[in-house]
Scaffold this active site. Structure first.
Site, PDB file in Angstrom:
ATOM      1  N   ARG A  62       0.958  -1.213   0.177  1.00 33.50           N
ATOM      2  CA  ARG A  62       0.000   0.038   0.031  1.00 33.50           C
ATOM      3  C   ARG A  62       0.780   1.485   0.034  1.00 33.50           C
ATOM      4  O   ARG A  62       0.586   2.267  -0.434  1.00 33.50           O
ATOM      5  CB  ARG A  62      -1.039  -0.049   1.197  1.00 33.50           C
ATOM      6  CG  ARG A  62      -1.877   1.131   0.989  1.00 33.50           C
ATOM      7  CD  ARG A  62      -2.939   1.166   2.405  1.00 33.50           C
ATOM      8  NE  ARG A  62      -2.170   1.618   3.280  1.00 33.50           N
ATOM      9  CZ  ARG A  62      -1.994   0.843   4.530  1.00 33.50           C
ATOM     10  NH1 ARG A  62      -2.711   0.074   4.747  1.00 33.50           N
ATOM     11  NH2 ARG A  62      -1.302   1.515   5.671  1.00 33.50           N
ATOM     12  N   TYR A 114     -13.110  19.893 -15.184  1.00 32.29           N
ATOM     13  CA  TYR A 114     -13.789  18.477 -14.795  1.00 32.29           C
ATOM     14  C   TYR A 114     -14.768  18.554 -13.804  1.00 32.29           C
ATOM     15  O   TYR A 114     -14.507  19.087 -12.688  1.00 32.29           O
ATOM     16  CB  TYR A 114     -12.760  17.450 -14.657  1.00 32.29           C
ATOM     17  CG  TYR A 114     -13.344  16.152 -14.684  1.00 32.29           C
ATOM     18  CD1 TYR A 114     -13.597  15.616 -15.879  1.00 32.29           C
ATOM     19  CD2 TYR A 114     -13.327  15.413 -13.545  1.00 32.29           C
ATOM     20  CE1 TYR A 114     -14.067  14.095 -15.675  1.00 32.29           C
ATOM     21  CE2 TYR A 114     -13.489  14.046 -13.690  1.00 32.29           C
ATOM     22  CZ  TYR A 114     -14.270  13.647 -14.781  1.00 32.29           C
ATOM     23  OH  TYR A 114     -14.665  12.182 -14.736  1.00 32.29           O
ATOM     24  N   ASP A 187      -4.240  20.576 -13.474  1.00 29.51           N
ATOM     25  CA  ASP A 187      -4.923  19.503 -14.123  1.00 29.51           C
ATOM     26  C   ASP A 187      -4.309  19.279 -15.648  1.00 29.51           C
ATOM     27  O   ASP A 187      -4.786  20.283 -16.501  1.00 29.51           O
ATOM     28  CB  ASP A 187      -6.122  19.350 -13.880  1.00 29.51           C
ATOM     29  CG  ASP A 187      -6.973  18.096 -14.363  1.00 29.51           C
ATOM     30  OD1 ASP A 187      -6.241  17.387 -15.212  1.00 29.51           O
ATOM     31  OD2 ASP A 187      -7.958  17.522 -13.978  1.00 29.51           O
ATOM     32  N   LYS A 212      -7.025   8.729 -19.387  1.00 28.84           N
ATOM     33  CA  LYS A 212      -7.343   9.251 -20.563  1.00 28.84           C
ATOM     34  C   LYS A 212      -5.996   9.016 -21.608  1.00 28.84           C
ATOM     35  O   LYS A 212      -5.716   7.905 -21.781  1.00 28.84           O
ATOM     36  CB  LYS A 212      -7.509  11.038 -20.443  1.00 28.84           C
ATOM     37  CG  LYS A 212      -8.524  11.166 -19.170  1.00 28.84           C
ATOM     38  CD  LYS A 212      -9.917  10.600 -19.707  1.00 28.84           C
ATOM     39  CE  LYS A 212     -10.966  10.808 -18.702  1.00 28.84           C
ATOM     40  NZ  LYS A 212     -10.719  11.899 -17.782  1.00 28.84           N
TER      41      LYS A 212
HETATM   42  C1  LIG Z   1     -11.417  12.195 -16.370  1.00 29.88           C
HETATM   43  C2  LIG Z   1     -10.869  13.302 -15.836  1.00 29.88           C
HETATM   44  C3  LIG Z   1     -10.369  13.198 -14.255  1.00 29.88           C
HETATM   45  C4  LIG Z   1     -10.805  12.360 -13.416  1.00 29.88           C
HETATM   46  O1  LIG Z   1     -10.020  10.999 -14.014  1.00 29.88           O
HETATM   47  P1  LIG Z   1     -10.637   9.573 -13.489  1.00 29.88           P
HETATM   48  O2  LIG Z   1      -9.359   8.749 -13.736  1.00 29.88           O
HETATM   49  O3  LIG Z   1     -11.846   9.399 -14.094  1.00 29.88           O
HETATM   50  O4  LIG Z   1     -10.732   9.429 -11.926  1.00 29.88           O
HETATM   51  C5  LIG Z   1      -9.941  14.625 -13.879  1.00 29.88           C
HETATM   52  N1  LIG Z   1      -9.669  15.538 -14.644  1.00 29.88           N
HETATM   53  C6  LIG Z   1      -9.851  15.526 -16.119  1.00 29.88           C
HETATM   54  C7  LIG Z   1      -9.880  16.860 -16.768  1.00 29.88           C
HETATM   55  C8  LIG Z   1     -10.405  14.601 -16.650  1.00 29.88           C
HETATM   56  O5  LIG Z   1     -10.537  14.610 -17.831  1.00 29.88           O
END
Ligand SMILES: *Cc1c(COP(=O)(O)O)cnc(C)c1O
Length: 387
Positions: A62, A114, A187, A212
């Site tokens: 962990r 997001y 982000d 993504k």
């Molecule tokens: C999809 C996404 C997230 C969240 O990611 P997960 O892997 O689904 O938890 C955060 N920020 C952006 C810009 C995203 O496109």
């Protein structure tokens, strides 16, 4: 822990993106060993007769495990920092925010980013007395210039913003947050670590949903945070150990394997996006086409200056919900699905999620790696069927 890097300097300008996607973070080659280490499947490890100690032998997965270290070394090298990987992008964003704020603090978040990041603030931060303010991506620089970030503890940017693809100046906001003593988090999901380097532009933390494009096959959930600051890194490592948002070895190994082709996938996705944006812009059924690398796009000048390369995410607007449904019914290659950055081309009508302030006909298109001619021909035929 093995010696990282086999003599290559992984900064941009030294190796190209293709080399970095494959080789970043790799240990020196060992004759007889596999080219890429296999996943180590273990929760506890043999301790022998020694008590566990920080920085010593692996003890319990962990906290950290060998497969995660390999993956983090690779992603961190692309980001230009030290990386911590998480089970999802939201776990990574949580780790980039919650350890650094407390009761009475103010955080500034994008109003157009997001949506689950806003839900995190509304559902989990505010009840602990953290105030969240929401600023559109296009207005954050003006807010910084006005002194509006002075009393913020943490500012989060999302650029290009998802789903509307607006771009803001990371370096300009970084100067304001540094002056205010606030932590700047970016982000970087849409751009990917190859497309933009927020740490080099002055951000304290860069975050990605590796669900993504970084892993890019629509079959994994992962996220990460990178930083050049050892204290921030240590605080987030503690957070991950305390809250247990550590990815397992199979995910980490598959993430590492998948990112080897990031350069190739981004290149094809960008070629596809350029062609698709032109096709959409020429269609009478479509308005408001956005792709930050298309000349004339409102984000074009800043994206060209701040970012390193384009990607495959395009947004546009059809007349309404019925027109999007008709388009999806007529296409053979564009699949209705959320998420983006994968090898399949997809279309997502964002208003159906009830979270973004967008028109009913607003769609985010994620261009995959299929042949450009096939994607364009199929989409052109489907647009033609709209009449
Ligand atoms: C999809 C996404 C997230 C969240 O990611 P997960 O892997 O689904 O938890 C955060 N920020 C952006 C810009 C995203 O496109």
């Amino acid at each position: 822990m093995s010696e990282r890097s086999w003599g290559g300097d992984m900064t941009p300008g030294s190796w190209g993106d293709g080399t970095r996607s494959v080789r970043a973070g790799e240990a020196a080659p060992v004759p007889g060993a596999p080219l890429r280490p296999s996943p180590v499947f273990a929760a506890p490890f043999h301790l022998g007769d020694q008590p566990p100690r920080a920085g010593g032998a692996d003890a319990y997965a962990r906290t950290e495990h060998p497969t995660l270290r390999d993956f983090e070394a690779a992603v961190g090298e692309l980001d230009g920092g030290r990386c911590l990987s998480f089970a999802t992008g939201m776990a990574a964003i949580t780790a980039a925010v919650l350890p650094f704020v407390g009761a009475g603090d103010r955080v500034v978040l994008p109003s157009d980013g997001y949506y689950t990041t806003r839900l995190l603030a509304a559902g989990e931060l505010e009840r602990f007395g953290v105030r969240a303010d929401y600023v559109p991506t296009l207005e954050i620089e003006a807010a910084a210039a006005r002194g509006d970030l002075q009393d913020a503890r943490l500012v989060l940017l999302e650029t290009p913003s998802n789903p509307q693809l607006d771009v803001c100046d990371i370096a300009a906001v970084a100067r304001a947050t540094r002056a205010a003593g606030a932590l700047l988090v970016v982000d970087n999901t849409t751009a990917t670590p190859l497309g933009q380097r927020p740490l080099a532009l002055g951000a304290g933390l860069t975050v990605g949903s590796d669900t993504k494009a970084l892993t890019g096959h629509s079959d994994l959930l992962l996220g990460h945070v990178s930083t050049t600051d050892d204290e921030l890194h240590a605080r987030m490592a503690s957070w991950r150990g305390h809250t247990g948002s550590t990815p397992g070895p199979f995910e980490a190994w598959l993430g590492h394997r998948s990112m080897s082709t990031l350069d190739l996938r981004l290149a094809r996705q960008a070629v596809n996006a350029a062609a698709v944006a032109e096709l959409l812009a020429a269609s009478p059924a479509v308005t408001g086409v956005r792709w930050p690398w298309r000349a004339g796009d409102p984000s074009f000048a800043l994206a060209a200056r701040q970012m390193l390369r384009p990607n495959g995410v395009v947004s546009a607007e059809l007349a309404g919900e019925a027109e999007v449904a008709a388009l999806l019914a007529a296409t053979r290659l564009w699949t209705a699905a959320t998420s983006f950055g994968g090898v399949h081309s997809t279309i997502d009508r964002r208003a159906q999620w009830g979270a973004d302030a967008v028109a009913p006909g607003f769609v985010r298109l994620s261009c995959g790696i299929e042949d450009t001619d096939d994607l364009v021909a199929d989409l052109a035929a489907a647009l033609g069927a709209l009449g």
